[in-house]
Motif scaffolding. Structure first.
Motif, short mmCIF file in Angstrom:
data_model
loop_
_atom_site.label_atom_id
_atom_site.label_comp_id
_atom_site.label_asym_id
_atom_site.label_seq_id
_atom_site.Cartn_x
_atom_site.Cartn_y
_atom_site.Cartn_z
N THR A 174 0.84 -1.20 0.00
CA THR A 174 0.00 0.00 0.00
C THR A 174 0.87 1.24 0.00
O THR A 174 1.79 1.38 0.81
N ARG A 175 0.54 2.17 -0.91
CA ARG A 175 1.34 3.38 -1.07
C ARG A 175 0.52 4.64 -0.76
O ARG A 175 1.01 5.57 -0.14
N LEU A 176 -0.74 4.63 -1.22
CA LEU A 176 -1.59 5.82 -1.12
C LEU A 176 -2.96 5.47 -0.58
O LEU A 176 -3.44 4.35 -0.77
N ILE A 177 -3.59 6.46 0.04
CA ILE A 177 -5.03 6.44 0.28
C ILE A 177 -5.62 7.62 -0.47
O ILE A 177 -5.17 8.76 -0.30
N LEU A 178 -6.61 7.36 -1.31
CA LEU A 178 -7.28 8.40 -2.09
C LEU A 178 -8.60 8.72 -1.39
O LEU A 178 -9.47 7.85 -1.27
N VAL A 179 -8.71 9.94 -0.90
CA VAL A 179 -9.84 10.36 -0.06
C VAL A 179 -10.62 11.45 -0.78
O VAL A 179 -10.04 12.43 -1.25
N ASN A 180 -11.95 11.29 -0.83
CA ASN A 180 -12.81 12.29 -1.45
C ASN A 180 -13.86 12.72 -0.43
O ASN A 180 -14.72 11.94 -0.05
N SER A 181 -13.75 13.96 0.03
CA SER A 181 -14.74 14.51 0.96
C SER A 181 -14.79 16.02 0.76
O SER A 181 -13.74 16.66 0.76
N ALA B 180 -21.51 9.65 -3.09
CA ALA B 180 -22.34 9.29 -1.93
C ALA B 180 -22.95 10.49 -1.22
O ALA B 180 -23.91 10.34 -0.49
N GLY B 181 -22.36 11.68 -1.40
CA GLY B 181 -22.89 12.87 -0.73
C GLY B 181 -22.46 13.00 0.71
O GLY B 181 -22.89 13.92 1.42
N THR B 182 -21.60 12.11 1.18
CA THR B 182 -21.11 12.14 2.56
C THR B 182 -20.02 13.19 2.73
O THR B 182 -19.20 13.39 1.83
N VAL B 183 -20.01 13.85 3.88
CA VAL B 183 -18.88 14.67 4.30
C VAL B 183 -18.26 13.94 5.49
O VAL B 183 -18.91 13.78 6.53
N PHE B 184 -17.05 13.47 5.35
CA PHE B 184 -16.42 12.71 6.43
C PHE B 184 -16.31 13.58 7.69
O PHE B 184 -15.91 14.75 7.63
N THR B 185 -16.66 12.99 8.82
CA THR B 185 -16.56 13.69 10.09
C THR B 185 -15.09 13.75 10.53
O THR B 185 -14.22 13.03 10.01
N ARG B 186 -14.85 14.59 11.52
CA ARG B 186 -13.49 14.67 12.06
C ARG B 186 -13.06 13.30 12.60
O ARG B 186 -11.90 12.90 12.44
N ASP B 187 -13.97 12.59 13.26
CA ASP B 187 -13.61 11.27 13.79
C ASP B 187 -13.27 10.30 12.67
O ASP B 187 -12.32 9.51 12.80
N GLU B 188 -14.03 10.33 11.58
CA GLU B 188 -13.72 9.44 10.44
C GLU B 188 -12.36 9.80 9.84
O GLU B 188 -11.56 8.91 9.50
N GLU C 155 -10.93 17.49 -2.85
CA GLU C 155 -11.78 18.38 -2.06
C GLU C 155 -12.49 19.40 -2.94
O GLU C 155 -12.74 20.54 -2.53
N VAL C 156 -12.87 19.00 -4.15
CA VAL C 156 -13.46 19.96 -5.08
C VAL C 156 -14.80 20.52 -4.59
O VAL C 156 -15.20 21.61 -5.01
N TYR C 157 -15.47 19.79 -3.70
CA TYR C 157 -16.75 20.29 -3.17
C TYR C 157 -16.58 20.91 -1.79
O TYR C 157 -17.51 20.95 -1.00
N GLU C 158 -15.38 21.39 -1.49
CA GLU C 158 -15.07 21.86 -0.14
C GLU C 158 -16.01 22.95 0.36
O GLU C 158 -16.30 23.04 1.56
N TYR C 159 -16.54 23.79 -0.52
CA TYR C 159 -17.45 24.85 -0.11
C TYR C 159 -18.90 24.38 -0.04
O TYR C 159 -19.72 25.04 0.59
#
Length: 387
Positions: A163-170, A175-183, A202-206
């Motif tokens: 494993t080299r990378l984790i690709l994260v989309n929030s 799915a429409g989810t915004v990952f929580t701080r705990d997640e 993070e293109v939907y950051e706003y």
């Protein structure tokens, strides 16, 4: 003659967005599939692009991007999130977020490496990982109490010696989810424990709703130095056709991304960069109005879908709603979406195409609500015929 396409790309054909948009055009159906607004961004920002064209900014800009945009991005990250980046060495302009993600993955992962993705995932992720010659390791998002989330143990189990990378989309598309701080703390903990790099989309950051906070992964302890963040102007300012994005990361990661990106497109359109810089410097009134408008459109579409008989997951962000088709008597999203233009005069996207395990998402379809109110109302009326 033999198949000309290289083996690792043969699983990829025409994108589902192109296919379904073509169906919309051919049938006259309302297109709630592809995520682009049907209204333009702030007039002053559009005028800034026009002025940039008229004033002669039409030749190659610097490969890393115009200094004024890199400075505006750095100021935005600092003002909004408290993240300090050197605009000269830690900000890099790309042809939209899609290229930023592609260049980042291809720069940081290669043959023999593995990249963790959360499924369902935006379709370019799988293709980009294949282009890099790496392997994807999906971690599934499942509905829990009305929103999609992941099992921390499944994430930890997905990590292996390659494993080299984790690709994260929030905020997460589709799915429409915004990952929580705990997640995000779980993700950060995995990255720190296994010395992994995170590439964050993070293109939907706003574009978060109901007071939900977007937390950049790079703000968590120990993550600024191991996170490559990708964002863009397209979604935040309703100018998706400008294809102007950026990467923010420690200088050594930016150099790696630049090494790849410079041989893909070299530079991004200068007038759009100048206008994007203007937008970032003058964001607050427009972005607040856009967020409020999209939240109302979300509620408009969710209510209409529920009235039409769908089970609906109210998104916390992005442009998109996930709807379960089983209450209407359907079980296969691809078959449903292919028939929908003729049945109801509406186009949607089958979510199962965004899974490595399509059976898990076969009953979900994605609808976009970044449309005029009257378009949403007409689509909802047509979908009511399915009940």
């Amino acid at each position: 003659m033999s198949e000309p396409l290289v083996e690792r790309m043969r699983e990829f054909g025409e994108t589902i967005f192109a296919e379904m948009s073509a169906r919309a055009a051919a049938t006259g159906a309302i297109n709630l599939g592809q995520g682009f607004p049907d209204t333009d961004g702030p007039p002053a920002m559009l005028e800034a692009a026009v002025e940039a064209i008229r004033s002669g900014g039409n030749q190659y800009p610097p490969g890393p991007g115009l200094p004024e945009l890199r400075e505006a991005v750095a100021a935005q990250r600092l003002d909004r999130y408290g993240l300090a980046f050197d605009p000269a060495t830690e900000v890099y302009v790309t042809v939209g977020a899609t290229e930023g993600i592609a260049a980042s993955v291809m720069a940081l992962a290669g043959p023999g490496d593995e990249v963790i993705v959360f499924e369902p995932y935006y379709d370019s992720y799988a293709a980009t990982i294949a282009l890099a010659g790496a392997a994807r390791r999906p971690v599934m998002l499942r509905p829990v109490e009305g929103r999609f989330t992941f099992d921390p143990d499944e994430l930890r189990a997905a990590v292996g010696p390659r494993t080299r990378l984790i690709l994260v989309n929030s905020p997460h598309n589709p799915a429409g989810t915004v990952f929580t701080r705990d997640e995000l703390e779980v993700i950060a903990g995995v990255c720190r424990e296994h010395d992994l790099v995170a590439v964050t989309d993070e293109v939907y950051e706003y574009l978060t709703f109901d007071g939900v906070e977007h937390v950049p992964l790079a703000t968590l302890d120990g993550m600024r130095e191991r996170t490559v963040t990708v964002s863009s102007v397209g979604k935040s300012f309703s100018v998706t056709g400008w294809k102007t994005g950026w990467v923010t990361a420690p200088a050594r990661y930016v150099r790696a991304v630049q090494t790849v990106k410079q041989f893909l497109t070299y530079a991004t359109g200068g007038p759009w960069q100048r206008a994007a810089a203007y937008g970032l410097r003058n964001e607050l009134p427009w972005v607040a109005e856009l967020r409020a408008s999209l939240e109302a459109k979300r509620d408009r579409l969710v209510g209409g879908l529920e009235a039409a008989g769908f089970e609906v997951y109210r998104p916390q962000g992005t442009y998109f709603v996930q709807a379960d088709i089983r209450p209407l008597g359907f079980t296969d999203g691809i078959e449903f979406c292919k028939a929908l233009p003729e049945k109801a005069g509406v186009v949607a996207i089958p979510t199962q195409v965004f899974y490595d395990h399509p059976e898990a998402g076969a009953h979900f379809v994605r609808f976009a609500f970044c449309k005029k109110d009257e378009v949403i109302d007409e689509a909802v009326e047509r979908l009511g015929r399915l009940a």
